[in-house]
Design an enzyme around this catalytic site. Structure first.
Site, mmCIF file in Angstrom:
data_model
loop_
_atom_site.group_PDB
_atom_site.id
_atom_site.type_symbol
_atom_site.label_atom_id
_atom_site.label_comp_id
_atom_site.label_asym_id
_atom_site.label_seq_id
_atom_site.Cartn_x
_atom_site.Cartn_y
_atom_site.Cartn_z
ATOM 1 C CG ASN A 67 51.427 52.262 20.162
ATOM 2 O OD1 ASN A 67 50.763 52.563 19.177
ATOM 3 N ND2 ASN A 67 50.957 51.489 21.129
ATOM 4 C CG ASP A 123 53.449 54.926 23.603
ATOM 5 O OD1 ASP A 123 52.228 54.823 23.368
ATOM 6 O OD2 ASP A 123 54.183 53.933 23.792
ATOM 7 C CG HIS A 136 55.302 53.083 12.653
ATOM 8 N ND1 HIS A 136 53.934 53.031 12.700
ATOM 9 C CD2 HIS A 136 55.667 52.337 11.580
ATOM 10 C CE1 HIS A 136 53.478 52.299 11.684
ATOM 11 N NE2 HIS A 136 54.511 51.851 11.003
ATOM 12 N N GLY A 148 44.551 46.880 19.846
ATOM 13 C CA GLY A 148 44.404 48.334 19.758
ATOM 14 C C GLY A 148 44.947 48.950 18.499
ATOM 15 C CB THR A 149 46.343 48.282 15.460
ATOM 16 O OG1 THR A 149 46.656 49.002 14.258
ATOM 17 C CG2 THR A 149 46.157 46.813 15.136
ATOM 18 C CB SER A 150 42.355 51.496 13.064
ATOM 19 O OG SER A 150 43.528 52.133 12.579
HETATM 20 C C1 BV8 Z 1 55.752 52.828 3.685
HETATM 21 C C2 BV8 Z 1 54.681 57.491 13.291
HETATM 22 C C3 BV8 Z 1 57.062 52.223 1.846
HETATM 23 C C4 BV8 Z 1 54.573 58.977 13.093
HETATM 24 C C5 BV8 Z 1 53.043 56.532 11.768
HETATM 25 C C6 BV8 Z 1 47.579 52.736 0.029
HETATM 26 C C7 BV8 Z 1 47.352 51.450 0.480
HETATM 27 C C8 BV8 Z 1 48.200 50.852 1.392
HETATM 28 C C9 BV8 Z 1 49.308 51.550 1.864
HETATM 29 C C10 BV8 Z 1 49.495 52.824 1.424
HETATM 30 C C11 BV8 Z 1 48.666 53.426 0.510
HETATM 31 N N1 BV8 Z 1 49.140 54.669 0.281
HETATM 32 C C12 BV8 Z 1 50.251 54.882 1.031
HETATM 33 C C13 BV8 Z 1 50.478 53.744 1.702
HETATM 34 C C14 BV8 Z 1 51.538 53.520 2.603
HETATM 35 C C15 BV8 Z 1 51.243 54.174 3.943
HETATM 36 C C16 BV8 Z 1 49.895 53.766 4.501
HETATM 37 O O1 BV8 Z 1 49.734 52.658 4.986
HETATM 38 N N2 BV8 Z 1 48.919 54.688 4.421
HETATM 39 C C17 BV8 Z 1 47.595 54.386 4.939
HETATM 40 C C18 BV8 Z 1 47.046 55.611 5.668
HETATM 41 C C19 BV8 Z 1 46.716 53.973 3.767
HETATM 42 N N3 BV8 Z 1 52.287 53.670 4.789
HETATM 43 C C20 BV8 Z 1 53.466 54.319 4.815
HETATM 44 O O2 BV8 Z 1 53.696 55.363 4.261
HETATM 45 C C21 BV8 Z 1 54.549 53.601 5.607
HETATM 46 N N4 BV8 Z 1 55.728 53.542 4.818
HETATM 47 O O3 BV8 Z 1 54.794 52.261 3.231
HETATM 48 O O4 BV8 Z 1 56.995 52.842 3.096
HETATM 49 C C22 BV8 Z 1 56.806 53.321 0.889
HETATM 50 C C23 BV8 Z 1 57.850 54.179 0.631
HETATM 51 C C24 BV8 Z 1 57.640 55.182 -0.304
HETATM 52 C C25 BV8 Z 1 56.387 55.341 -0.916
HETATM 53 C C26 BV8 Z 1 55.327 54.481 -0.599
HETATM 54 C C27 BV8 Z 1 55.535 53.460 0.304
HETATM 55 C C28 BV8 Z 1 54.889 54.375 6.864
HETATM 56 C C29 BV8 Z 1 53.717 54.335 7.794
HETATM 57 C C30 BV8 Z 1 54.146 54.860 9.152
HETATM 58 C C31 BV8 Z 1 53.530 56.212 9.395
HETATM 59 N N5 BV8 Z 1 53.848 56.637 10.762
HETATM 60 N N6 BV8 Z 1 53.384 56.876 13.014
HETATM 61 C C32 BV8 Z 1 53.685 59.628 14.111
HETATM 62 O O5 BV8 Z 1 53.086 58.933 14.965
HETATM 63 O O6 BV8 Z 1 53.611 60.866 14.082
HETATM 64 S S1 BV8 Z 1 51.507 55.894 11.508
HETATM 65 C C33 BV8 Z 1 50.599 55.995 12.918
HETATM 66 O O7 BV8 Z 1 49.264 55.748 12.509
HETATM 67 C C34 BV8 Z 1 50.891 54.922 13.948
HETATM 68 O O8 BV8 Z 1 52.237 54.614 14.073
HETATM 69 C C35 BV8 Z 1 50.056 53.748 13.511
HETATM 70 O O9 BV8 Z 1 50.748 52.954 12.614
HETATM 71 C C36 BV8 Z 1 48.949 54.447 12.810
HETATM 72 C C37 BV8 Z 1 47.780 54.593 13.756
HETATM 73 O O10 BV8 Z 1 47.112 53.455 13.691
HETATM 74 P P1 BV8 Z 1 46.702 52.740 15.051
HETATM 75 O O11 BV8 Z 1 47.909 52.557 15.910
HETATM 76 O O12 BV8 Z 1 45.970 51.550 14.623
HETATM 77 O O13 BV8 Z 1 45.771 53.787 15.813
HETATM 78 P P2 BV8 Z 1 44.265 54.209 15.454
HETATM 79 O O14 BV8 Z 1 43.953 55.422 16.243
HETATM 80 O O15 BV8 Z 1 44.094 54.212 13.984
HETATM 81 O O16 BV8 Z 1 43.398 52.983 16.012
HETATM 82 C C38 BV8 Z 1 43.330 52.759 17.407
HETATM 83 C C39 BV8 Z 1 42.519 51.498 17.581
HETATM 84 O O17 BV8 Z 1 42.520 51.152 18.967
HETATM 85 C C40 BV8 Z 1 41.058 51.643 17.169
HETATM 86 O O18 BV8 Z 1 40.702 50.544 16.367
HETATM 87 C C41 BV8 Z 1 40.288 51.620 18.505
HETATM 88 O O19 BV8 Z 1 39.047 50.962 18.371
HETATM 89 C C42 BV8 Z 1 41.215 50.828 19.377
HETATM 90 N N7 BV8 Z 1 41.149 51.127 20.804
HETATM 91 C C43 BV8 Z 1 40.871 52.319 21.398
HETATM 92 N N8 BV8 Z 1 40.967 52.180 22.744
HETATM 93 C C44 BV8 Z 1 41.344 50.889 22.975
HETATM 94 C C45 BV8 Z 1 41.458 50.216 21.747
HETATM 95 N N9 BV8 Z 1 41.799 48.927 21.649
HETATM 96 C C46 BV8 Z 1 42.041 48.262 22.795
HETATM 97 N N10 BV8 Z 1 41.969 48.833 24.023
HETATM 98 C C47 BV8 Z 1 41.614 50.138 24.144
HETATM 99 N N11 BV8 Z 1 41.519 50.703 25.379
#
Ligand code: BV8
Ligand code: ZN
Length: 248
Positions: A102, A104, A119, A187-189
């Site tokens: 996060n 925030d 991040h 709380g992460t997907s």
């Molecule tokens: C990198 C900041 C090296 C910015 C963010 C293919 C396969 C694997 C990886 C990759 C791929 N292709 C590309 C990649 C790499 C990529 C990646 O992983 N892509 C994914 C989409 C496949 N990663 C990157 O690019 C990372 N860098 O790998 O560098 C590199 C270098 C060069 C070239 C290649 C690789 C950088 C990733 C960081 C991106 N920045 N945030 C901004 O916020 O604007 S990501 C952002 O999304 C967040 O920081 C967080 O990481 C992500 C969100 O996920 P969650 O936090 O899990 O949130 P989400 O909404 O998804 O889920 C919420 C969950 O909470 C749900 O499950 C829900 O059920 C639950 N929930 C809801 N309410 C509650 C609850 N749980 C508990 N209590 C509640 N009340």
């Protein structure tokens, strides 16, 4: 009231190293929008459109405005009962570290003392060109994207897709997950790497792994215990049981 397995309380009471890994769901009860839930941030925008450096270089003003709109929400949000519970857990367990995706700043705002921000943090900025830091709060209300003294554009201090995570932060998080006696994912997907991979590191190094999430995720199969409930309900209950245990 969610049911907390006694195995979790036992393990926490005996642990020397505890890692709590948090995602957007940790801040959902504070009013911070998540990314993938219904109406979440990514359902309106695609990451490739906004949260990456190419989008920023192509349309800096649009990306800057998107982050300003998120700051307007986040800067008016307060820590919730889950954040507070993690602060209260600190004196009850040995070696508690929070590793968060996060941006925030709510863990630190709640009072947690050992937080690794994988991040970045939306309250900070730096120059895209020379790296100069611009953390003055006055920038947080600027509608026009500000320029650095070097002429470069100023951007939020967050890790965009395709960008490397802060090296020291990631290395320390990985080392702690190798040593962890208990690893709790809250709380992460579990879809964004390398952050999501920390759960697998902990699991492979025989940590007792827990997931707190109302929904199943790709990390659920690696959890010894999966508690399908909200962070704001579960974490205070864990602290209550820990207090009971340590009160003897
Ligand atoms: C990198 C900041 C090296 C910015 C963010 C293919 C396969 C694997 C990886 C990759 C791929 N292709 C590309 C990649 C790499 C990529 C990646 O992983 N892509 C994914 C989409 C496949 N990663 C990157 O690019 C990372 N860098 O790998 O560098 C590199 C270098 C060069 C070239 C290649 C690789 C950088 C990733 C960081 C991106 N920045 N945030 C901004 O916020 O604007 S990501 C952002 O999304 C967040 O920081 C967080 O990481 C992500 C969100 O996920 P969650 O936090 O899990 O949130 P989400 O909404 O998804 O889920 C919420 C969950 O909470 C749900 O499950 C829900 O059920 C639950 N929930 C809801 N309410 C509650 C609850 N749980 C508990 N209590 C509640 N009340
Ligand atoms: Zn500069």
């Amino acid at each position: 009231m969610p049911t907390i397995p006694s195995s979790l309380v036992d393990r926490l009471a005996r642990a020397r190293c505890v890692v709590v890994s948090t995602g957007a769901g940790m801040s959902a009860e504070s009013g911070v929008p998540t990314f993938r839930a219904e109406g979440g941030l990514w359902t309106k925008f695609k990451p490739e459109e906004l949260a990456n450096v190419d989008a920023f270089l192509r349309n800096p003003q649009m990306v800057w405005e998107w982050y300003q709109s998120r700051r307007d929400v986040i800067l008016n949000c307060s820590p919730n009962a889950g954040h507070t519970a993690l602060v209260e857990m600190e004196p009850l367990v040995q070696g508690l570290t929070i590793v968060t995706q996060n941006i925030d700043g709510l863990h630190a705002a709640a009072g947690s003392t050992d937080v690794i921000e994988l991040h970045g943090n939306i309250r900070r900025n730096f120059c895209q060109q020379c790296g100069e830091r611009y953390d003055d709060a006055s920038l947080l209300s600027m509608t026009e994207i500000p320029s650095c003294s070097c002429g470069g554009m100023i951007r939020p201090d967050v890790v965009w897709f395709g960008e490397m995570l802060p090296e020291k932060a990631l290395a320390r998080a990985e080392r702690l997950c190798e040593e962890a006696d208990v690893f709790i994912s809250v709380g992460t997907s579990g879809v964004v790497y390398p952050a999501a991979g920390l759960a697998l590191v902990a699991h492979q190094h025989h940590a007792f792994t827990v997931e707190i999430n109302p929904e199943e995720t790709p990390l659920t199969p690696y959890a010894n215990v999966a508690i399908s409930a909200a962070a704001g309900a579960v974490l205070p209950e864990v602290v209550r049981l820990l207090r009971e245990r340590t009160a003897g």
